[in-house]
Write a protein that holds these residues in place. Structure first.
Motif, PDB file in Angstrom:
ATOM      1  N   ALA A 170      48.938  11.273  42.469  1.00 26.82           N
ATOM      2  CA  ALA A 170      48.841  12.366  43.444  1.00 26.82           C
ATOM      3  C   ALA A 170      47.393  12.831  43.588  1.00 26.82           C
ATOM      4  O   ALA A 170      46.901  13.030  44.707  1.00 26.82           O
ATOM      5  CB  ALA A 170      49.734  13.529  43.017  1.00 26.82           C
ATOM      6  N   LEU A 171      46.715  12.981  42.464  1.00 27.62           N
ATOM      7  CA  LEU A 171      45.323  13.424  42.498  1.00 27.62           C
ATOM      8  C   LEU A 171      44.435  12.402  43.209  1.00 27.62           C
ATOM      9  O   LEU A 171      43.616  12.762  44.070  1.00 27.62           O
ATOM     10  CB  LEU A 171      44.799  13.662  41.079  1.00 27.62           C
ATOM     11  N   LEU A 172      44.612  11.145  42.868  1.00 26.82           N
ATOM     12  CA  LEU A 172      43.793  10.108  43.496  1.00 26.82           C
ATOM     13  C   LEU A 172      44.092   9.968  44.982  1.00 26.82           C
ATOM     14  O   LEU A 172      43.176   9.729  45.787  1.00 26.82           O
ATOM     15  CB  LEU A 172      43.970   8.777  42.772  1.00 26.82           C
ATOM     16  N   SER A 173      45.343  10.126  45.375  1.00 24.00           N
ATOM     17  CA  SER A 173      45.690  10.078  46.803  1.00 24.00           C
ATOM     18  C   SER A 173      45.010  11.223  47.547  1.00 24.00           C
ATOM     19  O   SER A 173      44.445  11.019  48.636  1.00 24.00           O
ATOM     20  CB  SER A 173      47.199  10.182  47.001  1.00 24.00           C
ATOM     21  N   ASN A 229      42.135  10.717  50.403  1.00 23.93           N
ATOM     22  CA  ASN A 229      42.267  11.305  51.743  1.00 23.93           C
ATOM     23  C   ASN A 229      41.091  12.230  52.057  1.00 23.93           C
ATOM     24  O   ASN A 229      40.556  12.212  53.171  1.00 23.93           O
ATOM     25  CB  ASN A 229      43.586  12.060  51.875  1.00 23.93           C
ATOM     26  N   ALA A 230      40.691  13.029  51.083  1.00 25.72           N
ATOM     27  CA  ALA A 230      39.569  13.953  51.282  1.00 25.72           C
ATOM     28  C   ALA A 230      38.270  13.180  51.518  1.00 25.72           C
ATOM     29  O   ALA A 230      37.476  13.533  52.397  1.00 25.72           O
ATOM     30  CB  ALA A 230      39.423  14.883  50.084  1.00 25.72           C
ATOM     31  N   THR A 238      37.932  10.085  52.657  1.00 25.64           N
ATOM     32  CA  THR A 238      38.018   9.400  53.949  1.00 25.64           C
ATOM     33  C   THR A 238      37.780  10.382  55.095  1.00 25.64           C
ATOM     34  O   THR A 238      37.047  10.084  56.038  1.00 25.64           O
ATOM     35  CB  THR A 238      39.391   8.721  54.102  1.00 25.64           C
ATOM     36  N   SER A 239      38.377  11.549  54.978  1.00 25.99           N
ATOM     37  CA  SER A 239      38.179  12.589  55.987  1.00 25.99           C
ATOM     38  C   SER A 239      36.721  13.037  56.029  1.00 25.99           C
ATOM     39  O   SER A 239      36.147  13.230  57.106  1.00 25.99           O
ATOM     40  CB  SER A 239      39.107  13.762  55.668  1.00 25.99           C
ATOM     41  N   SER A 240      36.131  13.196  54.864  1.00 26.47           N
ATOM     42  CA  SER A 240      34.727  13.596  54.781  1.00 26.47           C
ATOM     43  C   SER A 240      33.825  12.532  55.400  1.00 26.47           C
ATOM     44  O   SER A 240      32.860  12.852  56.105  1.00 26.47           O
ATOM     45  CB  SER A 240      34.345  13.847  53.324  1.00 26.47           C
ATOM     46  N   MET A 241      34.133  11.272  55.158  1.00 19.34           N
ATOM     47  CA  MET A 241      33.349  10.181  55.741  1.00 19.34           C
ATOM     48  C   MET A 241      33.422  10.221  57.260  1.00 19.34           C
ATOM     49  O   MET A 241      32.412  10.048  57.948  1.00 19.34           O
ATOM     50  CB  MET A 241      33.846   8.831  55.217  1.00 19.34           C
TER      51      MET A 241
END
Length: 156
Positions: free
Chosen positions: A105-108, A112-113, A115-118
């Protein structure tokens, strides 16, 4: 541009140059962030894949054979017994133990964070490139205007 003519172009060029330097500084910082994210995203994804593989073998009693990286070009083989716990490096020399499900859960969430930041960094860089181009064009126009104005002042 309506101030006394001899100072006006220089002041405008100084302001534009200051603005240009700020944009370059922001671009440099965003490029560094992009580079860091480009390294983090694959690492997070690889770790997440391993955790998901461990989740899929949750009920099994067979040990899992794997190879892991000890340094850049050095890998070691290991036999990992079935486990419900994993340790994750969080950075700043901090490692925490998580259950396999919590780690996934933490790694997911982190993936996501990142990828969104990128994606946001890419948008910000595109905006900055447009601003840099516009500022460069404006600097050239002001400079050329000043050259033409000075040449016209020299003519009798």
């Amino acid at each position: 541009m309506k101030e006394p003519e001899h100072e006006n172009a220089e002041k405008v060029l100084r302001k534009l140059d200051e603005q240009y330097q700020k944009y370059k500084f922001m671009e440099f910082n965003l490029q560094q962030k992009k580079t860091r994210l480009k390294g983090q995203i694959p690492e997070i994804k690889t770790t997440l894949d391993i955790i998901q593989h461990m989740q899929s073998r949750k009920g099994s009693s067979e040990p899992m054979e794997t190879s892991f990286m000890m340094s850049d070009n050095l890998y070691a083989k290991a036999t990992v017994p079935p486990t419900e716990k994993v340790c994750l490096w969080l950075g700043a020399n901090v490692m925490l133990e998580y259950s396999v499900d919590d780690a996934a859960a933490l790694l997911s969430k982190n993936h996501n964070a990142a990828t969104s930041s990128m994606s946001q960094v890419e948008k910000d860089l595109e905006f900055l490139r447009n601003q840099l181009t516009t500022t460069e064009v404006n600097m050239a126009r002001v400079f050329n205007w000043d050259v033409r104005r000075r040449q016209a002042a020299k003519l009798p």
